[in-house]
Enzyme design. Sequence first.
Site, short mmCIF file in Angstrom:
data_model
loop_
_atom_site.label_atom_id
_atom_site.label_comp_id
_atom_site.label_asym_id
_atom_site.label_seq_id
_atom_site.Cartn_x
_atom_site.Cartn_y
_atom_site.Cartn_z
N CYS A 1 0.73 -1.07 0.04
CA CYS A 1 0.19 -0.09 0.00
C CYS A 1 0.85 1.10 0.09
CB CYS A 1 -0.81 -0.09 1.20
SG CYS A 1 -2.07 -1.41 1.23
N HIS B 1 -3.11 6.94 1.75
CA HIS B 1 -3.54 5.47 1.50
C HIS B 1 -4.89 5.34 2.51
CE1 HIS B 1 -4.47 1.28 1.41
NE2 HIS B 1 -3.72 1.02 2.49
N ASN C 1 -10.45 0.33 0.45
CA ASN C 1 -8.96 0.36 0.50
C ASN C 1 -8.47 -0.28 -0.85
OD1 ASN C 1 -6.48 -0.54 0.65
ND2 ASN C 1 -6.38 -1.33 2.78
O1 UT7 Z 1 -3.93 -1.46 3.64
C1 UT7 Z 1 -3.57 -1.91 5.04
C2 UT7 Z 1 -4.59 -3.08 5.21
N1 UT7 Z 1 -5.05 -3.24 6.29
C3 UT7 Z 1 -5.50 -2.41 7.37
O2 UT7 Z 1 -5.28 -1.28 7.30
C4 UT7 Z 1 -6.18 -2.78 8.46
C5 UT7 Z 1 -5.97 -2.10 9.70
N2 UT7 Z 1 -7.08 -2.36 10.81
C6 UT7 Z 1 -8.42 -2.14 11.01
O3 UT7 Z 1 -8.85 -1.26 9.83
C7 UT7 Z 1 -9.21 -2.51 12.00
O4 UT7 Z 1 -8.38 -3.21 12.95
C8 UT7 Z 1 -10.38 -3.37 11.30
C9 UT7 Z 1 -11.47 -2.62 10.64
C10 UT7 Z 1 -9.87 -4.56 10.49
C11 UT7 Z 1 -11.03 -4.14 12.78
O5 UT7 Z 1 -11.55 -2.88 13.45
P1 UT7 Z 1 -11.36 -3.05 15.01
O6 UT7 Z 1 -11.84 -1.79 15.76
O7 UT7 Z 1 -9.72 -3.36 15.36
O8 UT7 Z 1 -12.06 -4.39 15.46
P2 UT7 Z 1 -11.58 -5.66 16.33
O9 UT7 Z 1 -10.58 -6.29 15.38
O10 UT7 Z 1 -11.14 -5.05 17.64
O11 UT7 Z 1 -12.85 -6.12 16.38
C12 UT7 Z 1 -13.99 -5.96 17.37
C13 UT7 Z 1 -15.17 -6.81 17.20
C14 UT7 Z 1 -14.58 -8.50 17.53
O12 UT7 Z 1 -15.75 -8.94 17.98
P3 UT7 Z 1 -15.47 -9.66 19.69
O13 UT7 Z 1 -14.50 -10.54 19.51
O14 UT7 Z 1 -15.52 -8.15 20.24
O15 UT7 Z 1 -16.81 -10.34 19.86
C15 UT7 Z 1 -14.66 -8.79 15.87
O16 UT7 Z 1 -14.94 -10.25 15.66
O17 UT7 Z 1 -15.70 -6.78 15.96
C16 UT7 Z 1 -15.65 -7.85 15.26
N3 UT7 Z 1 -15.55 -7.91 13.81
C17 UT7 Z 1 -16.87 -7.66 13.20
N4 UT7 Z 1 -18.15 -7.35 13.40
C18 UT7 Z 1 -18.84 -7.33 12.55
C19 UT7 Z 1 -14.64 -7.82 13.05
N5 UT7 Z 1 -15.01 -7.59 11.85
C20 UT7 Z 1 -16.41 -7.48 12.00
C21 UT7 Z 1 -17.41 -7.22 10.80
N6 UT7 Z 1 -18.57 -6.97 11.24
N7 UT7 Z 1 -17.02 -7.07 9.45
#
Ligand code: UT7
Length: 332
Positions: free
Chosen positions: A111, A256, A286
């Site tokens: 990226c 990005h 993205n």
């Molecule tokens: O180009 C670079 C590529 N990647 C990135 O830049 C990714 C960078 N990371 C992020 O953008 C964030 O970490 C995410 C958007 C991927 C995730 O957001 P988060 O606020 O860090 O969520 P989390 O991983 O802390 O998850 C919180 C909860 C979890 O549930 P529990 O364990 O608390 O019950 C996840 O399972 O949200 C759940 N979850 C979802 N729920 C509904 C994760 N993805 C989803 C979803 N829909 N799509």
Amino acid sequence: MSVIIAGTGSYLPEHVITNADFESFLDTSDEWIVGRTGMKERRYSDVEPTWKLGEHASRKALEAAGIDPMDLDMIICTTVTNDYAFPSCACMVQGALGAKNAFALDCVAACAGSVYGFDMARRYLQFDDVKTVLLVACESLSQVANFEDRNSCILFSDGAGAAVLRKGDGYYGASIHSDPDGAQHLYYKHPRRGTPFYPADAVFEGEPFIADPLGALVMNGKEVYKFATAAMPEAVEEACVRAGVAPDKLDMVLPHQANQRILETAAKRLGLPMEKICLTIERYGNNSSASVMICLDECVREGKIKTGDAICLVGFGAGLTYGAVTLEYKDS
Ligand code: UT7
């Protein structure tokens, strides 16, 4: 020595994928996706290959610059989703454009790719044998996404952006880095086919990252998030110091588009209002290395950046790579 951005272009495939489309097969919701990422829609190229997205964007950039493909000396293509292991995507775009006088190569820095490519172009432009460079970023992340992983597949999108670059004057500063320590947090591993003498499923003991069984990308979102919130402002600050511009004096940042919350955190640290951070994330998600180039094209075409403005291109991603370029925007 700086760089003139003589013309820009972008291309977004027509197929719109909404958050509701993910609700139909994943345990997710529009509310969660918008709240945690800022994304509402993304684009999928379906049958169109990555090089074709690059060709579309490149033609628009060449038209904006008012030059013929035969005038190009060099083509740098940034992609992590090349259709072929070889030839390079740059050679495919070169062939499609008929840019026979250019040499073409890919720059793979995930990226951060287009920021790396921009700085590479400047270095080649220092010598007189390269006068005109096409930088094109094209990506089809839909082809490597894991549609069983709600944490990652909702993020990614397809698209392309391009710019015609020439040698110029004005201030310029770059900050280009890679840190392999976090590489395990974001990767895509090609499958091995094996040979008549050795099985394909044999695993090398020293292999650091295990391929996803579905053949998709692997992401630890939390770790990438932590890295990105630190790397983005760090790169912008360093590029600004080298360009002699205070970060809070930037007119526009072209970042990005990984997550709106990452961009908000970085803006706060840099002392910049969100109006100075280009956002396409709500509409396009993205696009990996293409995000920065799509932002650049939109800002140029919508008059959000004008001659003399201090702009900063910044990217971060797998590798882990990160980098920024701060320069005085000039189109001639
Ligand atoms: O180009 C670079 C590529 N990647 C990135 O830049 C990714 C960078 N990371 C992020 O953008 C964030 O970490 C995410 C958007 C991927 C995730 O957001 P988060 O606020 O860090 O969520 P989390 O991983 O802390 O998850 C919180 C909860 C979890 O549930 P529990 O364990 O608390 O019950 C996840 O399972 O949200 C759940 N979850 C979802 N729920 C509904 C994760 N993805 C989803 C979803 N829909 N799509």
